[in-house]
Design a protein around this motif. Structure first.
Motif: not given
Lengths: 1193, 236
Positions: A421-423, A427, A430-433, A487-488, A490, B206, B232
């Motif tokens: 699940x690259x996207x 994410x 990016x959000x540092x989760x 994805x929502x 953050x 972010x 996928x």
């Protein structure tokens, strides 16, 4: 000459602790045995002995139904495997022969299509096989008819009447292979069956606890007490049984078990796996878990282990128990069973028993939750064994002290997310989760804590059959399904709440708005299962294994650096005396030594096992867990963090020159075996790693080391912790003040801590001083004091001949003076104190007697020592036999005859003093006369004083102030305490005994031999020989050799004192001569040592010659015996089952198929209900003649 | 995320709780978040995550609290949780000297490994078990099995801990999660101690984007998943 390369290698390892320690062979190339074990979920005691391609024929089930179309039965092509106690059949085409390639051995790690690693087939304990008949077949093939003990527990009373109910389970197996291979297999099977006869009783007991036995009993025979199927029987099982369709499931299972055997005699057919996917019925859940995970085989191996463990440790306490107690009340508190004493009691007992059998793991939070869940469905004993299987096999390292398994699998999970699940992954980055903050509890508590219980158990159902990959598949499916919402999110918080929400609504419809009622009926959980096993069917066991391997290093290194950081920071205030760098080095060395020792132990053990196995051809229960070669690495959870005395010696030998033994017996002896004849031809190349000290320098054994050890061992536990070692080092090295060091040294010899050191103690101190200085002094030595102006500065390298010698000699003088002064200034003991303060020996023995005792002791010691203790200075090549004689000769009561009996030893120290004199002229001597004169004077003075002092009728002692004064009176001694002693611990750089090659070793041995020489020459004893032999561990594990040698050294010095009047010049000359000689002799010595040891090992080595696996003759015949396709038609043959039940099974398929296609799935058992492919394979088997063995034990 | 148009500016602060097992970390959080005290809390596996707002005169701080497991072996997981934390609560048990040692270890670990400028509060919990407890009479009926008969079970003096806290530059409190004494004060003090500057760049990369650009990003992301997901699915 002490093989340089091995030292270089070792040095590299120290520089980079990750190198050479990681990823052992077993990791990259797991042994065939371990693959075999994990495929069939067998205990570690089982090894693949024979295997053969075969076709399994299961007769039609004619008891429960008379279906005509089932007459042909079921046929499966696959492989039949035989281990010590199991006969396994699997349709998975894997091979575990020694000759088999890794890919065929690990074939099960590929996609298993829901069948689990063991595929379709069976895993019969040999004890469950009642009878094996050999059938004569038409086409010259071997065929076996196997009758099992299926239903053993209920056929006892009225056999005839129940015959209809209890059908004998009889299957046919056709072997496809060469005649020889088949014969071999059958022979092996025969042997195994014979051995298994005795285990039938055990088997009965074990399966008696299985619920299936009760379930299949005819109604009138059902006793009042069914077997324990967990707390659920008392407190109800979680979930609504109606909603779970528990009754229907139970009926399906009853039918399956009736047709295909129950518990250990169960045969796995495709329906089995389907039944598992739809969720197990409550009362059978425990048993099936036990069966699919293989923990039942552990229980079968030792059925009473659980009860025994509890009984053995009753009333004991431990840290783990404290931790367990804290969590008992908070393990699945929502389940009523765990609000009661009954449930909590069970939980306590299982966790406690496990913490005893696996003390390395002990107790880890999350285990309480897992075990609590297990206990709802199974008995205590069953849960106990299942927990073992979990910790050892299914989720290894999850609950260990470092939890490396948990961390590793998080990394694996993360890389799977990134891959699939690259996207979403982007994410998260990016959000540092950090994903693992969410997913870690999933894995650690096997989803039990995350999902509602009913669903978590469904995951577990599949997890136990198919293995750890299920955890990953489910985890990925969770993320995939919630992808958009995630994805929502953050931040961590949002992320967590999305998932929390999701878990809470697993029972809701996945498609609430769908027009299609079928689609609407699909729950979110069903959707989850479908996504997990369909979409992520590509995630196989080998994917996981591969990724684990890839990430292992990084994870372990992380843990290790964390552990190191923490450990160093947490060391007490005394550690501040050492620099961080030094602490780090001590830490590395401490665990490095422990780790290496464990590795070596293991290798040695394995070697022994291998030999044993070769001796007795086959079937030897192996004690060594082959998959576990990596034990001991810190990151894996230190299996020990305690250092025993031997490890301590090894540790010191890595940092201090004086702690290295004088006679490196462990050098390459392969080279020395040239004249060994046939005996040595079988020498293994890995012999050197078999030495108890590995490739490192062999540590010395000296009383000083022992004293140091017990001094550092604060709590007298005979083992040092890192804290102990650091504190000990800090006190010597950290303070850097001379008074401190002097005090320390004094305390070290003040046994009873009364501030006095008696005569014996004084002698010991001087022995220790000689011991410490025998490789030269280090640290800042004052140039000015050097008579020849050649004094070394800084560290004295052993290769630095001239200055080294002169300092050594001067130090020898200093020690002599030290003894003299000690006695001179000693205080007489108060008569009343005498008894308590003087060792008994001192009071009674006159010097001469003392000497005798010394010799006797030495004999004992020499007996233990390796014969090559005598090798030093011997230039005769064929001395082996004579040497043995000497050992005997040593036992004669007086000293003088021994002199004569030692023609073999050419060293002059062993000859009467008169001849010494002559020898001096031959030995190249560069010593100045000046020095000799000085020495002579010293000796004289010494002797006068000392002889009086040695009178045992005048007991005496010195106190710390006296000691201090005596030390400070001598410049060299002062410097010794000031700098060279503290400096002799090279914490960071360590020592490299090999840096100057043979020269340095020779010199080392030379300088040490000089002291021995002094003692020997003056004392008319040969005890110094023992000194030479110091640390000469006899072949194999014997480490006592060192002990013997040290005792000898001590006595040698005693000789010096007793005969102190002897001319000092002779001593000096002898010292010189011996040093030269020893240097020359060293190479020879090493060679002879090799021979000696080789001789000692002869017997062992013999065993090596006969290698080659017992099974290698087995060849794989053919590629499966054709036969019907594996898929039998399932749905058609279920006449006895209600149609509603069948719907349920349809549901299984529905779940396993794509959600969108779900609606259309109305028909039977979906794609799995293939065409029955059996085309009369059984027809070729005729049962005309019974040749087989019958075991009705 | 937190940029609601509230009258006061609001920002999130990541806070991590560390300390020996059974010192009352979870209880402190529970008291702060729910004003509750529970006897049998489920053990913390890995870490528990809770949030609570803290109203300051000038702004609102939303605490994202990571309550970590106390068992020793979970320590190696801690870096995962204190990563990026702006505040830490290091808790010890007033009645258990070893717990202060452990707390000191944690302080040292945080000072060396956590994000620079992290606000650390040292908290001695279980004040209700000591004689100088101020609120032990107020709450009863919990039947705490830790309750000592004699009244004062204190093993670590206020002075000792306070001196240490001052040396290390930590906030220092003695609390009782059971009575609630000083609990909110701890969190308020932390909220006040967090520098404004660190609030701006509170979260990771972010969060540092401006509002507009983020929504754009999200829109992209929202579109993103569908297509690749479908792809996928086929590939599998």
């Amino acid at each position: 000459m002490l093989n340089l390369s091995s030292f270089v290698q070792k040095a590299q390892q120290l520089l980079d602790p990750t190198q050479g320690l990681n990823l052992t062979d077993s990791d990259k190339n797991p042994s065939k045995a371990s693959l075999f074990q994990s495929q069939f979920r067998l205990p570690d005691s089982q090894h693949p002995l024979y295997e053969i391609t075969a076709e399994l024929t299961i007769p039609p089930s004619n008891v429960t139904q008379g279906g005509k179309d089932q007459d042909r039965g079921f046929h499966y092509a696959g492989k039949l495997h035989l281990s010590e106690q199991y006969l396994c059949f699997s349709t998975t085409p894997s091979s575990f022969l020694q000759s088999a390639s890794t890919s065929t051995s690990s074939a099960f790690t590929g996609q298993t299509h829901g069948g689990g690693p063991s595929g379709n087939g069976f895993t019969f304990p040999l004890s469950s096989i009642r009878r094996v008949e050999r059938l004569h077949s038409q086409n010259f093939q071997f065929a076996l008819a196997i009758t099992t003990w299926n239903g053993i527990s209920q056929d006892a009373p009225k056999e005839t009447k129940d015959k209809k109910e209890v059908r004998e389970q009889r299957i046919t197996i056709q072997l496809a292979g060469t005649r020889v291979a088949c014969e071999r297999f059958c022979d092996g099977l025969k042997k195994g069956l014979r051995a298994a006869v005795g285990h039938v009783g055990k088997l009965k007991k074990v399966i008696g606890e299985c619920y299936s036995e009760y379930l299949l009993r005819p109604e009138e025979q059902k006793s009042a007490n069914p077997p324990d199927a967990g707390l659920g029987m008392i407190f109800r099982y979680p979930g609504d049984p109606k909603k779970l369709r528990d009754r229907a499931k139970m009926r399906l299972w009853a039918e399956y078990l009736r047709d295909n055997g129950r518990n250990v005699t169960l045969i796995r057919q495709p329906t089995f796996h389907k039944l598992i996917r739809v969720g197990l019925p409550n009362r059978l859940r425990g048993e099936i878990w036990e069966l699919t995970s293989g923990s039942i085989y552990l229980r079968l191996e030792n059925p009473t282990l659980y009860a025994d463990t509890l009984a053995k440790h009753v009333g004991k306490e431990s840290l783990a128990i404290d931790e367990i107690e804290k969590d008992l009340n908070r393990s699945l508190p929502e389940y009523p069973g765990f609000q009661s004493e009954e449930g909590i009691g069970r939980l306590r007992r299982v966790l406690t028993a496990y913490s005893w059998v696996n003390a390395d793991v002990g107790y880890c939070q999350a285990m309480n939750i897992v075990v609590a869940a297990l206990l709802i469905y199974m008995s205590e004993a069953q849960a106990f064994f299942l927990l073992s299987t979990l910790c050892d096999r299914l989720v290894p390292g999850y609950y260990s002290t470092t939890m490396y398994g948990t961390l590793l699998d998080q990394k694996v999970f993360e890389s799977l997310v990134e891959r699939t699940m690259p996207i979403l992954w982007e994410h998260l980055v990016k959000c540092d989760v950090q994903l693992s903050v969410v997913s870690l509890p999933w894995f650690l508590s096997l989803y039990i804590n995350s999902m509602p219980l009913v669903f978590a158990f469904r995951v577990l159902d599949v997890f136990f059959v198919e293995g750890p990959k299920v955890l990953f598949q489910v985890g990925l499916a969770i993320l995939r399904i919630n992808g958009e919402e995630l994805l929502d999110a953050a931040d961590d918080g949002a992320f967590i709440s999305v998932l929390k929400n999701y878990f809470a609504r697993l029972d809701e419809s996945a498609h609430p708005k769908s027009e299609n009622p079928k689609l609407r009926a699909v729950t979110r959980f069903q959707e989850l299962m479908v996504v997990a096993f369909k979409e992520f069917s590509g995630i196989t066991h080998s994917t996981i294994t591969e990724l684990r391997l890839k990430n292992k290093d990084a994870v372990l290194n992380n843990i290790e650096s964390f552990a190191k950081r923490t450990a160093i920071r947490n060391l007490g205030p005394e550690s501040k005396l050492l620099s961080t760098q030094e602490l780090g080095a001590v830490y590395d060395r401490f665990y490095g030594v422990l780790y290496e020792r464990q590795q070596r132990d293991l290798l040695i053990k394995q070697e022994e096992v291998r030999r044993a196995r070769n001796n007795r051809i086959s079937r030897i229960g192996q004690a060594v867990d082959e998959g576990n070669v990596e034990k001991g690495r810190v990151g894996l959870g230190p299996s020990t963090s305690l250092m025993d005395y031997d490890a301590f010696r090894e540790f010191l030998a890595g940092i201090a020159k004086w702690a290295v033994s004088d006679s490196p017996t462990q050098s390459r002896r392969d080279t020395g075996s040239s004249n060994g004849g046939g005996f040595y031809n079988s020498f293994r190349k890995n012999e050197s790693s078999m030495s108890p000290w590995g490739n490192g320098p062999e540590p010395a054994d000296h009383e000083f080391l022992r004293r140091l050890f017990s001094k550092w061992d604060f709590d007298s536990s005979s083992a040092l912790t890192l804290q102990n070692v650091v504190t000990g080092l800090a006190r010597i090295k950290g303070k850097r003040d001379i008074m401190g060091t002097i005090n320390y040294f004094f305390e070290l010899h003040d046994d009873d801590g009364d501030g006095k050191v008696d005569r014996e103690g004084i002698l010991r101190m001087s022995e220790a001083l000689l011991f410490l200085s025998r490789r030269g002094l280090e640290g800042a030595l004052d140039r000015a004091t050097a008579p020849n102006g050649m004094m070394t500065e800084g560290m004295v390298t052993p290769g630095n001949d001239v200055p080294d010698q002169s300092i050594n000699e001067r130090f020898l003088g200093s020690v002599s003076a030290f003894i003299r002064r000690c006695f001179e200034y000693a205080d007489p003991d108060h008569p009343t104190n005498q008894n308590s303060q003087q060792p008994a020996q001192q009071q009674t023995a006159s010097p001469q007697e003392d000497n005798l005792i010394a010799i006797d002791d030495d004999d004992a010691a020499a007996g233990l020592a390796d014969p090559d203790a005598f090798a030093i200075g011997d230039d005769d090549d064929d001395f082996d036999e004579e040497n043995d004689d000497d050992l005997l000769a040593m036992e004669s009561p007086t000293a003088s005859p021994r002199l004569a009996k030692r023609p073999d030893t050419a060293t002059s120290s062993l000859q009467p003093p008169s001849s010494l004199h002559l020898d001096t002229s031959t030995g190249p001597s560069s010593m100045s006369n000046n020095d000799e004169d000085h020495r002579r004077r010293v000796s004289r003075q010494q002797s006068e004083k000392a002889n009086i002092a040695l009178d045992p009728n005048n007991p005496l002692h010195i106190t710390l102030p006296t000691f201090r004064m005596v030390v400070l009176a001598d410049e060299l001694l002062e410097q010794f305490f000031e700098s060279s002693f503290p400096c002799s611990f090279h914490l960071i750089e360590g020592i490299n005994m090999c840096s100057s090659g043979g020269n340095s070793s020779g010199n080392n041995a030379g300088s040490s031999s000089s002291y021995g020489g002094v003692g020997g020459a003056l004392g008319n004893t040969f005890s110094n020989i023992g000194f030479f032999g110091g640390g000469a561990g006899a072949g194999g594990n014997n480490q006592q050799g060192g002990g013997g040698g040290v005792a000898g050294a001590g006595r040698g010095l005693r000789g010096v004192l007793d005969n102190i009047v002897t001319d000092g010049m002779r001593v000096a000359a002898e010292v010189r001569r011996r040093m030269e000689e020893a240097q020359r002799e060293l190479e020879k010595n090493a060679m002879q040592a090799g021979q000696q040891r080789a001789g000692a090992n002869r017997d062992d080595e013999d065993d090596d010659e006969d290698d080659g696996g017992p099974v290698e003759g087995l060849s794989l015949g053919g590629n499966g015996g054709g036969g019907g396709s594996a898929a039998g038609s399932v749905s058609e043959r279920r006449g006895g089952v209600r149609s509603s039940d069948r719907d349920l099974l349809t549901g299984a398929d529905a779940e396993a198929s794509d959600p969108t296609a779900e609606a259309q799935l109305q028909h039977g058992a979906g794609e799995a209900s293939g065409i029955a492919g059996g085309n009369g394979g059984a027809g070729s088997v005729t049962t005309a003649k019974v040749v087989g063995v019958e075991f009705d034990g | 995320m937190a940029d609601t148009n509230a009258p006061k500016p609001s920002s999130s602060v990541k806070l991590v709780l560390l300390g020996e097992a059974a010192v009352g970390k979870s209880s402190l959080v529970l008291r702060f978040v729910n004003n509750d005290f529970q006897e049998n809390k489920e053990p913390t596996i890995g870490a528990a995550f809770l949030t609570q707002k803290c109203n300051l005169p000038t702004r609102t701080i939303k605490f994202e609290i990571w309550d970590t497991a106390g068992q020793e072996r979970f320590a190696s997981l801690a870096p995962m949780y204190y990563r990026n934390a702006q505040a830490a609560l290091v808790v010890y048990d007033l009645t258990k000297p070893t717990s202060l040692i452990k707390a000191k270890h944690w302080v040292a670990e945080l000072q060396r490994q956590a994000s620079p400028g992290i606000v650390i509060a040292l908290v001695g919990n279980k004040l209700d078990l000591t004689s100088d407890s101020t609120g032990s009479a107020e709450v009863s009926g919990d039947g705490d099995d830790n309750a000592e008969d004699s009244g004062d079970a204190r093993k670590i003096s206020t002075e000792e801990a306070k001196t240490y806290a001052e040396e290390e530059g930590l906030l220092f409190f003695e609390t009782s999660a059971k009575t609630g004494h000083n609990v909110t004060e701890v969190f308020t003090a932390i909220a006040n101690a967090i520098p404004e500057t660190s609030l701006k760049s509170a979260r990771g990369p972010g969060a540092s984007h401006a509002g507009v650009s983020r929504t754009e990003e999200q829109r992209v992301n929202l579109n993103g998943p569908r297509d690749p997901n479908a792809k996928e699915a086929c590939a599998c």
